[in-house]
Scaffold this active site. Structure first.
Site, PDB file in Angstrom:
ATOM      1  N   GLY A  16       0.719  -1.366   0.142  1.00  0.00           N
ATOM      2  CA  GLY A  16       0.010  -0.107   0.180  1.00  0.00           C
ATOM      3  C   GLY A  16       0.614   1.098   0.057  1.00  0.00           C
ATOM      4  O   GLY A  16       0.480   2.190   0.823  1.00  0.00           O
ATOM      5  N   ALA A  17       2.000   1.231  -0.795  1.00  0.00           N
ATOM      6  CA  ALA A  17       3.074   2.069  -0.643  1.00  0.00           C
ATOM      7  C   ALA A  17       2.962   3.254  -1.810  1.00  0.00           C
ATOM      8  O   ALA A  17       3.725   3.931  -2.112  1.00  0.00           O
ATOM      9  CB  ALA A  17       4.236   1.837  -0.549  1.00  0.00           C
ATOM     10  N   GLY A  20      -0.461   7.851   0.360  1.00  0.00           N
ATOM     11  CA  GLY A  20      -0.871   8.094   1.562  1.00  0.00           C
ATOM     12  C   GLY A  20       0.332   7.670   2.692  1.00  0.00           C
ATOM     13  O   GLY A  20       1.669   7.984   2.353  1.00  0.00           O
ATOM     14  N   GLY A  22       1.560   4.698   3.554  1.00  0.00           N
ATOM     15  CA  GLY A  22       2.679   3.820   2.746  1.00  0.00           C
ATOM     16  C   GLY A  22       3.643   4.673   2.011  1.00  0.00           C
ATOM     17  O   GLY A  22       4.853   4.281   2.196  1.00  0.00           O
ATOM     18  N   SER A 135      -5.866  -0.074  13.113  1.00  0.00           N
ATOM     19  CA  SER A 135      -6.816   1.113  13.336  1.00  0.00           C
ATOM     20  C   SER A 135      -7.662   1.267  14.713  1.00  0.00           C
ATOM     21  O   SER A 135      -7.708   0.122  15.352  1.00  0.00           O
ATOM     22  CB  SER A 135      -7.984   1.144  12.160  1.00  0.00           C
ATOM     23  OG  SER A 135      -8.799   2.020  12.518  1.00  0.00           O
ATOM     24  N   TYR A 161     -15.123  -2.874   8.325  1.00  0.00           N
ATOM     25  CA  TYR A 161     -13.701  -2.643   8.333  1.00  0.00           C
ATOM     26  C   TYR A 161     -13.038  -2.759  10.021  1.00  0.00           C
ATOM     27  O   TYR A 161     -11.912  -3.201  10.169  1.00  0.00           O
ATOM     28  CB  TYR A 161     -13.746  -1.180   7.998  1.00  0.00           C
ATOM     29  CG  TYR A 161     -12.164  -0.547   8.090  1.00  0.00           C
ATOM     30  CD1 TYR A 161     -11.323  -0.649   7.107  1.00  0.00           C
ATOM     31  CD2 TYR A 161     -12.076   0.447   9.356  1.00  0.00           C
ATOM     32  CE1 TYR A 161     -10.187  -0.100   7.047  1.00  0.00           C
ATOM     33  CE2 TYR A 161     -10.681   1.041   9.382  1.00  0.00           C
ATOM     34  CZ  TYR A 161      -9.772   0.902   8.200  1.00  0.00           C
ATOM     35  OH  TYR A 161      -8.555   1.457   8.250  1.00  0.00           O
TER      36      TYR A 161
END
Length: 285
Positions: A16-17, A20, A22, A135, A161
């Site tokens: 996820g880089a 954001g 990442g 989270s 989530y």
């Protein structure tokens, strides 16, 4: 927290880089000398981040477990030793959606895929630090071991989530327990309400998220992607990795996870065993 390690010669994989937290973490760790492998879903965004950092880029869509398997093979071929694995990729689907693998999309992308990737990369991890982006949403979640795909009842995206992020916390704790004494450590963190494009594909909820982020209250509450990446950098560079083994951080503050399930080791063990069975992998730890 002033003392940090340089990462010269260390290999860091960040999923996820492409944007954001990442992407911000990739920039931070690159500045510390790390060789960073940028993993993303978008070819254009992933390549752009990698090019700016002089890093390697890898593509994978976590809604397809075969792509996770391909990614693992490519990473192992390039990096026989991985020092830090940052399981950061995540999404939040607003409608019930089943992947080609037969799992609910959010749970697969946020929980099953990183668990699978971690197991497949085990030959290269050795004494690595495995860091998961969790989270605070885990605090309102409860996992049903007989309904991990949230197939029963009304689909509420925030609840699903939260369950996936509770899974991240529980995986971290169980991995820390199982790998104790091996040199491999695991930790997780909440990056905060990050002003990023996380809500880009989330329909009406995404529109609400964008409005919230850009409201006066949202601007006051939100942190930048760079600030959201600070806990990841801290966990990657704390001199004594064992000191944060199994830990959960809320931003830069170590806290006990919320709820009952993170404090029930038997539940964590059972979730682990069911997960590896679902994924069809032999437990490495």
């Amino acid at each position: 927290m002033a003392e940090t390690l340089r990462l010269d010669g260390r290999v860091v994989v960040i999923t996820g880089a492409s944007a954001g937290v990442g992407a911000a973490a990739a920039r931070r760790l690159s500045r510390l000398g790390a060789t960073v492998a940028i993993v993303g879903r978008s070819p254009e965004k992933t390549a752009a981040v990698a090019e700016k950092l002089g890093a390697q880029s890898f593509l994978a869509d976590f809604s397809k477990l075969d792509e996770v398997r391909r990614l693992a093979a490519e990473l192992l071929a390039r990096h026989p030793v991985i020092d830090i694995l940052a399981n950061n990729a995540g999404l939040q689907a607003t409608k019930r959606s089943t992947t080609v693998d037969g799992h609910e999309l959010t749970f697969q992308a946020n929980y099953l895929a990183p668990v699978l990737l971690t197991h497949l990369l085990a030959p290269a991890l050795g004494t690595a630090r495995v860091i998961s982006t969790a989270s605070a949403a885990h605090s309102w979640a409860k996992l049903d071991l007989d309904d991990l795909n949230s197939a029963r009842g009304r689909f509420r995206s925030t609840n699903v989530y939260g369950r996936s992020k509770l899974g991240n916390v529980l995986f971290t704790q169980e991995l820390a327990r199982r790998a104790a004494g091996s040199g491999l450590t695991a930790s997780s963190f909440h990056p905060g309400l990050v002003a990023s494009d996380f809500f880009r594909n989330d329909g009406v909820f995404g529109l609400f998220g964008k409005v919230m982020i850009n409201s006066p209250l949202g601007r006051w509450m939100a942190v930048s992607p760079d600030q959201g990446a600070a806990p990841l950098e801290h966990l990657a560079t704390t001199p004594d990795a064992e000191s944060v083994n199994g830990a959960y951080f809320h931003l830069l503050e170590r806290q006990p996870p919320k709820g009952r399930q993170p404090h029930d080791p038997e539940f964590g063990r059972e979730l682990w065993e069911r997960t590896v069975k679902i994924l069809g992998v032999d437990p490495v730890w």
